[in-house]
Write an enzyme that holds these catalytic residues in place. Structure first.
Site, short mmCIF file in Angstrom:
data_model
loop_
_atom_site.label_atom_id
_atom_site.label_comp_id
_atom_site.label_asym_id
_atom_site.label_seq_id
_atom_site.Cartn_x
_atom_site.Cartn_y
_atom_site.Cartn_z
N THR A 26 4.77 1.57 5.99
CA THR A 26 3.33 1.28 6.07
C THR A 26 2.64 2.33 6.94
O THR A 26 3.14 2.66 8.03
CB THR A 26 2.97 -0.13 6.59
OG1 THR A 26 1.55 -0.21 6.73
CG2 THR A 26 3.60 -0.52 7.91
N GLY A 52 0.82 -1.21 0.00
CA GLY A 52 0.00 0.00 0.00
C GLY A 52 0.85 1.26 0.00
O GLY A 52 1.97 1.28 0.53
P1 FBP Z 1 0.56 -1.93 3.62
O1 FBP Z 1 0.59 -2.79 4.86
O2 FBP Z 1 0.95 -2.67 2.40
O3 FBP Z 1 1.35 -0.67 3.81
O4 FBP Z 1 -0.94 -1.46 3.35
C1 FBP Z 1 -1.76 -1.09 4.41
C2 FBP Z 1 -3.11 -0.63 3.95
O5 FBP Z 1 -3.12 0.74 3.67
C3 FBP Z 1 -4.16 -0.99 5.01
O6 FBP Z 1 -4.28 0.03 5.95
C4 FBP Z 1 -5.38 -1.27 4.17
O7 FBP Z 1 -6.23 -2.22 4.77
C5 FBP Z 1 -4.82 -1.85 2.92
O8 FBP Z 1 -3.54 -1.30 2.77
C6 FBP Z 1 -5.66 -1.54 1.70
O9 FBP Z 1 -5.14 -2.21 0.61
P2 FBP Z 1 -5.38 -1.83 -0.90
O10 FBP Z 1 -4.49 -0.67 -1.20
O11 FBP Z 1 -4.92 -3.03 -1.63
O12 FBP Z 1 -6.80 -1.48 -1.07
#
Ligand code: FBP
Length: 550
Positions: free
Chosen positions: A200, A78
């Site tokens: 993150t 993300g």
């Molecule tokens: P990371 O752990 O990869 O940094 O992503 C965290 C996050 O932002 C979460 O808070 C959220 O649930 C998820 O990504 C959402 O994922 P996507 O971007 O695939 O919709």
């Protein structure tokens, strides 16, 4: 010209760095390390990268003559504010090592490495992205980098580009994979080093040596500005309860940080829910109790923060989700059968194929939520909690509970609701000064680790509540953060996720205040991130970090 005045000014911002990174850098080797748990198993799995010493940078006397190096970078998972600055830091670092050094970026996350899709990141190109939010410079992706054929495909392109190192910017899963990759390349003497960077917004990649993952500071500042605006609206109109779901797939660090900043009436902390084994009914009782008590004072308004991951921490929901994940596992016969069903038949079909207890819970949910729980999992097998409207589930259940309370005259108010979800709003925000400085320092640190031949390390910058020049840069062996955990039915070495600690200072402070914040209105309105102005306003980091470091 499609660039704002703020962006133009921001482009000139020179990130602050620890003093050890200003001139020549001396690497000081510290103690040998052990993994946080399961030492024997982790040592066996990582014979080449286990037990390496901690590294701390100090100011050096003379800059060593080093050859030019080629480095490539991957953004994984993300988005998080500051990724572009990590890349700028790496670029400036390797150019300082030798002006002929080159930086490449694999496109679209780990997939770019496997598919050999990349661009060269030149100085002119990078300049457009300095101090900006987003990952759009090269894009990101969630492909899992964990199989040998992927590592070998990566090695092919690494050889073609004559890469010295790969820097993986990611969360706990991506850095776990970076560690496995570093071990694989070290074991084969492939001549490609792998360095990780802690990213993150969720804030759950942290430990003694990694004080914070980047992006958490900016994202929580953005959410707190929005929450503050809503609190002011709630306190002006005095007619709505706002149920706000906040990102944070698993850990509740974001919700806790926003609670510390905004002082809302209700904040759920998933880790506490799990610890107290609170059922959905217990949570609804708790929330309805606060709504009713405020109504007694004539306050038919309020703000409730709900971490998006809470659903998986409620014991009966956790069991239900695990059963659904097995039933609908990608490629299984039952998944195929489910996908062929008409939408209107799916809920009854699912209820017939899970345990009686879980079926009861499943059927008690509003149909919209039940359907959301059956949606596809992400590539890591996680339920996509950002797609589940937990805020609506709780709001609707609180309403039903209040209606029951009304009948027995335990509630005398009006209950109007508004629902919000804050997540994507914060992930690509222009990094705060803290994240701009921290990320640039992390990137620069990664370049120093590469030039010194290190592999299997994560860039680390500590002492983050002090002014930036007093920050301590260095490297931490990734194996140090690992333990064995069950994933998809198999024990695997993974970086231990940092959940909210219920005996930690941030939660304890929150717990000591939440009663007061629930019944009286003590809202705080933090306002927008400030990029220019006094350091006390512009450079402060999170309440979580301040309390942890007290
Ligand atoms: P990371 O752990 O990869 O940094 O992503 C965290 C996050 O932002 C979460 O808070 C959220 O649930 C998820 O990504 C959402 O994922 P996507 O971007 O695939 O919709």
């Amino acid at each position: 010209m499609n660039i704002s005045a703020l962006q133009l000014e921001r482009a000139k911002y020179q990130p602050k760095v620890p003093k050890s990174l200003v001139g020549a850098v001396k690497l000081v080797l510290g103690e040998k390390t052990e993994s946080v748990a399961n030492q024997k198993e982790i040592k066996e799995l990582f014979p080449n990268t286990y037990g390496m010493p901690l590294i701390k940078f100090e100011e050096g006397d003379v800059r060593k003559n080093r050859p030019a190096i080629n480095v490539a970078v991957i953004l994984s998972g993300g988005q998080a504010p500051g990724g572009h600055n990590v890349i700028s830091g790496i670029y400036d670092g390797i150019k300082k090592i030798h002006p002929d050094s080159r930086l490449y970026g694999f496109l679209g996350g780990p997939e770019g490495l496997i598919e050999h899709k990349y661009i060269e990141l030149t100085g002119e190109f990078i300049d457009e992205y300095r101090n900006t939010g987003g990952f759009d410079i090269i894009g990101s992706g969630r492909t899992k980098l964990e199989e040998e054929w992927q590592f070998n495909k990566g090695l092919e392109i690494a050889k073609d580009l004559d890469l010295t190192a790969l820097v993986v910017i990611g969360g706990d899963d991506s850095n776990t994979n970076a560690c496995v990759l570093s071990e694989y390349y070290a074991d084969r003497n492939a001549g490609v080093q792998v360095i990780g960077c802690p990213k993150t917004i969720d804030g759950d990649l942290k430990n003694e040596m990694i004080e914070a993952s980047f992006g958490f500071d900016t994202a929580t500042k953005v959410y707190s500005e929005l929450i503050g605006n809503i609190q002011r609206d709630a306190n002006s109109a005095k007619k709505y309860w706002h149920f706000i779901k906040l990102m944070g797939r698993s850990a509740s660090h974001i919700a806790l940080e926003c609670a510390l900043k905004n002082q809302p009436n209700i904040t759920l902390i998933s880790e506490e829910v799990a610890y107290k084994k609170q059922t959905l009914a217990d949570i609804v009782d708790y929330m309805a109790g606060i709504v009713a008590k405020r109504a007694e004072n004539g306050d038919n308004f309020g703000v409730a923060l709900i971490p998006e991951g809470v659903i998986e921490f409620i014991p009966e929901m956790k069991i239900l989700i695990a059963e659904l994940s097995d039933l609908l596992a990608e490629g299984s016969i039952t998944e195929k059968e489910f996908k062929h069903l008409r939408k209107s038949h799916r809920i009854t079909w699912v209820a017939e194929h899970i345990s009686a207890e879980s079926a009861k819970v499943f059927l008690s949910l509003p149909s919209g939520i039940a359907n959301q729980l059956t949606l596809d999992r992400d590539p890591h097998g996680n339920v996509q909690v950002s797609l589940i409207e937990t805020e609506k589930l709780l709001g609707e259940m609180v309403k039903i509970q209040l209606e029951k309370m009304k009948k027995s005259e335990k509630y005398i108010g009006k209950f109007g609701t508004q629902y919000h979800f804050f997540g994507y709003e914060g992930r690509c925000a222009a990094p705060s000064n803290f994240d701009a400085d921290y990320c640039y320092s992390l990137g620069y640190t990664a370049s120093v680790l590469v030039s010194d031949g290190k592999t299997g390390y994560m860039a680390s910058v500590r002492n983050l509540t002090a002014p930036a020049d007093e920050w301590i840069a260095g490297g931490v062996p990734i194996t140090m953060m690992m333990n064995m955990e069950k994933r998809n039915g198999h024990l695997k070495p993974v970086i231990q996720k940092a959940l909210v600690e219920l005996d930690g200072a941030p939660f304890k402070y929150f717990a000591s205040k939440r009663g007061e914040w629930a019944y009286t209105t003590k809202f705080v309105y933090p306002g927008p991130i400030q990029y220019f102005g006094p350091s006390e306003v512009c450079d402060q980091t999170t309440e979580t970090l301040k309390l942890e470091k007290q």
